[in-house]
Design a protein around this motif. Structure first.
Motif, short mmCIF file in Angstrom:
data_model
loop_
_atom_site.label_atom_id
_atom_site.label_comp_id
_atom_site.label_asym_id
_atom_site.label_seq_id
_atom_site.Cartn_x
_atom_site.Cartn_y
_atom_site.Cartn_z
N GLU A 182 38.44 23.35 18.59
CA GLU A 182 37.04 23.20 18.99
C GLU A 182 36.30 22.35 17.96
N THR A 183 35.15 21.79 18.36
CA THR A 183 34.35 21.00 17.42
C THR A 183 33.84 21.86 16.27
N SER A 184 33.76 23.17 16.49
CA SER A 184 33.31 24.09 15.43
C SER A 184 34.39 24.30 14.38
N GLY A 185 35.62 23.85 14.68
CA GLY A 185 36.73 24.07 13.76
C GLY A 185 37.59 25.25 14.17
N ASN A 186 37.08 26.08 15.07
CA ASN A 186 37.87 27.20 15.59
C ASN A 186 38.90 26.71 16.58
N THR A 187 39.89 27.53 16.86
CA THR A 187 40.91 27.20 17.84
C THR A 187 40.71 28.04 19.08
N ALA A 188 40.59 27.38 20.23
CA ALA A 188 40.50 28.08 21.51
C ALA A 188 41.91 28.43 21.95
N VAL A 189 42.10 29.68 22.39
CA VAL A 189 43.42 30.16 22.81
C VAL A 189 43.32 30.63 24.25
N LEU A 190 44.20 30.11 25.09
CA LEU A 190 44.24 30.48 26.50
C LEU A 190 45.66 30.85 26.87
N PHE A 191 45.86 32.06 27.40
CA PHE A 191 47.14 32.49 27.95
C PHE A 191 47.01 32.48 29.47
N VAL A 192 48.04 31.98 30.15
CA VAL A 192 48.03 31.92 31.60
C VAL A 192 49.24 32.66 32.16
N GLU A 193 48.98 33.63 32.99
CA GLU A 193 50.02 34.32 33.76
C GLU A 193 50.06 33.63 35.12
N VAL A 194 51.18 33.03 35.46
CA VAL A 194 51.30 32.28 36.71
C VAL A 194 51.88 33.19 37.80
N LYS A 195 51.19 33.24 38.93
CA LYS A 195 51.63 34.05 40.06
C LYS A 195 51.54 33.25 41.35
N ARG A 196 52.39 33.59 42.30
CA ARG A 196 52.27 33.03 43.63
C ARG A 196 51.08 33.69 44.32
N PRO A 197 50.43 33.00 45.26
CA PRO A 197 49.32 33.62 45.98
C PRO A 197 49.76 34.97 46.58
N GLY A 198 48.94 35.97 46.37
CA GLY A 198 49.23 37.31 46.88
C GLY A 198 49.96 38.20 45.90
N GLU A 199 50.57 37.62 44.86
CA GLU A 199 51.25 38.43 43.85
C GLU A 199 50.25 38.89 42.80
N VAL A 200 50.54 40.01 42.16
CA VAL A 200 49.68 40.54 41.11
C VAL A 200 50.53 40.85 39.88
N PRO A 201 49.91 40.90 38.70
CA PRO A 201 50.66 41.21 37.48
C PRO A 201 51.20 42.64 37.51
N THR A 202 52.30 42.85 36.81
CA THR A 202 52.87 44.19 36.67
C THR A 202 52.02 44.98 35.67
N GLU A 203 52.24 46.28 35.62
CA GLU A 203 51.52 47.12 34.65
C GLU A 203 51.83 46.67 33.22
N ILE A 204 53.07 46.30 32.96
CA ILE A 204 53.45 45.82 31.62
C ILE A 204 52.67 44.54 31.28
N GLN A 205 52.56 43.63 32.25
CA GLN A 205 51.82 42.40 32.03
C GLN A 205 50.34 42.68 31.78
N LEU A 206 49.75 43.57 32.57
CA LEU A 206 48.33 43.91 32.39
C LEU A 206 48.08 44.50 31.00
N ALA A 207 48.99 45.36 30.54
CA ALA A 207 48.85 45.95 29.21
C ALA A 207 48.94 44.88 28.13
N LYS A 208 49.86 43.93 28.29
CA LYS A 208 50.01 42.84 27.31
C LYS A 208 48.77 41.96 27.32
N HIS A 209 48.22 41.67 28.50
CA HIS A 209 47.00 40.86 28.59
C HIS A 209 45.86 41.54 27.82
N ALA A 210 45.70 42.85 28.04
CA ALA A 210 44.65 43.60 27.35
C ALA A 210 44.85 43.57 25.83
N GLU A 211 46.11 43.72 25.39
CA GLU A 211 46.42 43.67 23.97
C GLU A 211 46.06 42.30 23.38
#
Length: 103
Positions: free
Chosen positions: A38-67
């Protein structure tokens, strides 16, 4: 942006005549990691979970996202299209909700 495919699945490896399975990352790790200075010197971090339309993350994935959100302050999205990823890569992008879609 610097974008990396995380390959968080299991990889079969032939070693000493035996096939062994090596886990590439912790279970639930999102599919893609994107970093931007970023211009502020910080680093922007983005994680992307890729799913097909209609699919949802597993409970393990949701827990990892929250972490990842809690421990790093990173943005974590679940995307079913390039347009959703592109929107998240746009400066000033705001996540509508800090939770991934419910199962």
């Amino acid at each position: 942006w610097v974008v990396e495919r995380m390959n968080s699945g299991v990889l079969p490896v032939n070693y000493g005549g035996k096939t062994r399975r090596i886990r590439m990352h912790t279970a639930g790790t999102p599919d893609v990691l994107a970093l931007r200075k970023e211009t502020s010197g910080n680093t922007a971090v983005l994680f992307v979970e890729v799913k097909r339309p209609g699919e949802v993350p597993t409970e393990i994935q949701l827990a990892k996202h929250a972490e990842l959100r809690e421990k790093t302050g990173a943005t974590v999205i679940v995307a079913t299209s390039w347009e959703e990823v592109e929107a998240a890569l746009t400066p000033g992008y705001a996540v509508a909700s800090t939770a991934s879609p419910a199962r």
